[in-house]
Design an enzyme around this catalytic site. Sequence first.
Site, PDB file in Angstrom:
ATOM      1  N   ASP A  52      55.456 -48.345 102.188  1.00 60.07           N
ATOM      2  CA  ASP A  52      56.055 -48.783 103.454  1.00 60.07           C
ATOM      3  C   ASP A  52      55.007 -49.469 104.339  1.00 60.07           C
ATOM      4  O   ASP A  52      55.336 -49.984 105.407  1.00 60.07           O
ATOM      5  CB  ASP A  52      56.773 -47.639 104.181  1.00 60.07           C
ATOM      6  CG  ASP A  52      55.855 -46.486 104.528  1.00 60.07           C
ATOM      7  OD1 ASP A  52      54.649 -46.549 104.218  1.00 60.07           O
ATOM      8  OD2 ASP A  52      56.353 -45.496 105.122  1.00 60.07           O
ATOM      9  N   SER A  53      53.760 -49.521 103.854  1.00 63.28           N
ATOM     10  CA  SER A  53      52.748 -50.359 104.503  1.00 63.28           C
ATOM     11  C   SER A  53      53.206 -51.816 104.538  1.00 63.28           C
ATOM     12  O   SER A  53      52.655 -52.619 105.288  1.00 63.28           O
ATOM     13  CB  SER A  53      51.411 -50.260 103.751  1.00 63.28           C
ATOM     14  OG  SER A  53      51.596 -50.475 102.371  1.00 63.28           O
ATOM     15  N   ASP A  91      57.916 -46.013  97.987  1.00 64.42           N
ATOM     16  CA  ASP A  91      57.863 -45.146  99.166  1.00 64.42           C
ATOM     17  C   ASP A  91      59.262 -44.881  99.698  1.00 64.42           C
ATOM     18  O   ASP A  91      60.112 -45.788  99.723  1.00 64.42           O
ATOM     19  CB  ASP A  91      57.074 -45.857 100.276  1.00 64.42           C
ATOM     20  CG  ASP A  91      55.797 -45.128 100.622  1.00 64.42           C
ATOM     21  OD1 ASP A  91      55.628 -43.958 100.232  1.00 64.42           O
ATOM     22  OD2 ASP A  91      54.946 -45.752 101.286  1.00 64.42           O
ATOM     23  N   LYS A 120      57.695 -41.650  96.465  1.00 67.73           N
ATOM     24  CA  LYS A 120      56.673 -40.938  97.242  1.00 67.73           C
ATOM     25  C   LYS A 120      57.247 -40.642  98.616  1.00 67.73           C
ATOM     26  O   LYS A 120      57.902 -41.494  99.197  1.00 67.73           O
ATOM     27  CB  LYS A 120      55.407 -41.784  97.366  1.00 67.73           C
ATOM     28  CG  LYS A 120      54.349 -41.164  98.270  1.00 67.73           C
ATOM     29  CD  LYS A 120      53.024 -41.886  98.182  1.00 67.73           C
ATOM     30  CE  LYS A 120      52.912 -43.102  99.053  1.00 67.73           C
ATOM     31  NZ  LYS A 120      53.073 -42.857 100.487  1.00 67.73           N
ATOM     32  N   GLU A 122      56.616 -38.736 102.573  1.00 62.85           N
ATOM     33  CA  GLU A 122      55.891 -37.999 103.596  1.00 62.85           C
ATOM     34  C   GLU A 122      56.857 -36.969 104.156  1.00 62.85           C
ATOM     35  O   GLU A 122      57.934 -36.774 103.622  1.00 62.85           O
ATOM     36  CB  GLU A 122      55.448 -38.964 104.717  1.00 62.85           C
ATOM     37  CG  GLU A 122      54.570 -40.095 104.232  1.00 62.85           C
ATOM     38  CD  GLU A 122      54.161 -41.063 105.352  1.00 62.85           C
ATOM     39  OE1 GLU A 122      54.183 -40.688 106.534  1.00 62.85           O
ATOM     40  OE2 GLU A 122      53.814 -42.197 105.011  1.00 62.85           O
ATOM     41  N   GLU A 189      45.791 -38.596 102.010  1.00 61.60           N
ATOM     42  CA  GLU A 189      45.328 -39.736 102.823  1.00 61.60           C
ATOM     43  C   GLU A 189      44.456 -39.232 103.968  1.00 61.60           C
ATOM     44  O   GLU A 189      44.871 -38.343 104.736  1.00 61.60           O
ATOM     45  CB  GLU A 189      46.551 -40.503 103.360  1.00 61.60           C
ATOM     46  CG  GLU A 189      46.150 -41.693 104.225  1.00 61.60           C
ATOM     47  CD  GLU A 189      47.297 -42.677 104.486  1.00 61.60           C
ATOM     48  OE1 GLU A 189      48.402 -42.491 103.915  1.00 61.60           O
ATOM     49  OE2 GLU A 189      47.077 -43.633 105.243  1.00 61.60           O
TER      50      GLU A 189
HETATM   51  O1  KIV Z   1      52.523 -47.258 102.301  1.00 66.63           O
HETATM   52  C1  KIV Z   1      51.451 -47.261 101.689  1.00 66.63           C
HETATM   53  O2  KIV Z   1      50.892 -48.287 101.330  1.00 66.63           O
HETATM   54  C2  KIV Z   1      50.839 -45.975 101.392  1.00 66.63           C
HETATM   55  C3  KIV Z   1      49.400 -46.032 101.014  1.00 66.63           C
HETATM   56  C4  KIV Z   1      48.570 -46.034 102.249  1.00 66.63           C
HETATM   57  C5  KIV Z   1      49.037 -44.964 100.098  1.00 66.63           C
HETATM   58  O3  KIV Z   1      51.445 -44.953 101.512  1.00 66.63           O
END
Ligand code: KIV
Length: 272
Positions: A52-53, A91, A120, A122, A189
């Site tokens: 999500d970056s 993500d 992934k 959070e 992280e």
């Molecule tokens: O969204 C992302 O790119 C991430 C990385 C910082 C691991 O979660």
Amino acid sequence: MYTPKPLDKKITLPHLQSLKQDGVKFACLTAYDYSFACLLEQAGVEVVLVGDSLGMVIQGQDTTLPVTVDDIVYHCRAVGRGLDHALLMADMPFGSINSLPQALDNATRLLKEGGAQIVKLEGGDLQLETVRLLAEHSIPVCAHLGLQPQSVHKMGGYRVQGRDADSARHMKDLALELEEAGADLMLLECVPRRLAAEITAELSIPVIGIGAGADCDGQILVLQDMLGITPGRPPSFSRNFNDGSPSLRAAVEAYVAAVKNGDFPGPDQGFD
Ligand code: KIV
């Protein structure tokens, strides 16, 4: 000593597990489009994350919060077309796991429509229950501890996590609980290197670090950071592999080699 080569076998979760057991480091990067996905695969990157970056490095947003499940599905499809061997991780963006049924629906979409092989996530207290539910539905999952950019407003900024004894203990306990709940991978992280090393040693699943020291089983960076093209100041734990490199592919190959040979992260790219 590792020498750069394209991936020649399918990267699976059991393969990453065997790399951990053999003490072989693996390299991960983010990607958001087809062209870079092809380049990463050629350079030997084993895990590609549609993170999500993308909200910040692709869309120019201030945080990752505006990213939607539709955005991740769109970029996963583009990236997936460029990957024959690397594992594709997606993500789960902010707001996509607010309840268990919603988390299951959205994770299912990322696998079904996006073609991701693992999601992934959070999250606070719900992370544990969500991991358990996804695991029960055969959805591979990477838990994410330490700095959680989706909680930036709650944390009041992007800070190293687990520096005091209580928060370090809590992170270790939670990591073990997440593994027990069925997580297949763990991402740490911005975690002090000693704590990350202890968690990596205690968990039997592979641990991927970003700003978490050299002892994690794998390393990940945001592609734009390691190519030195992120607007503004790059994170202190990153390194510009494109500086003086003859090509983008050579830059990514240098990153993979540095991870595998234990040269990245170095003493300057991490926290005590
Ligand atoms: O969204 C992302 O790119 C991430 C990385 C910082 C691991 O979660």
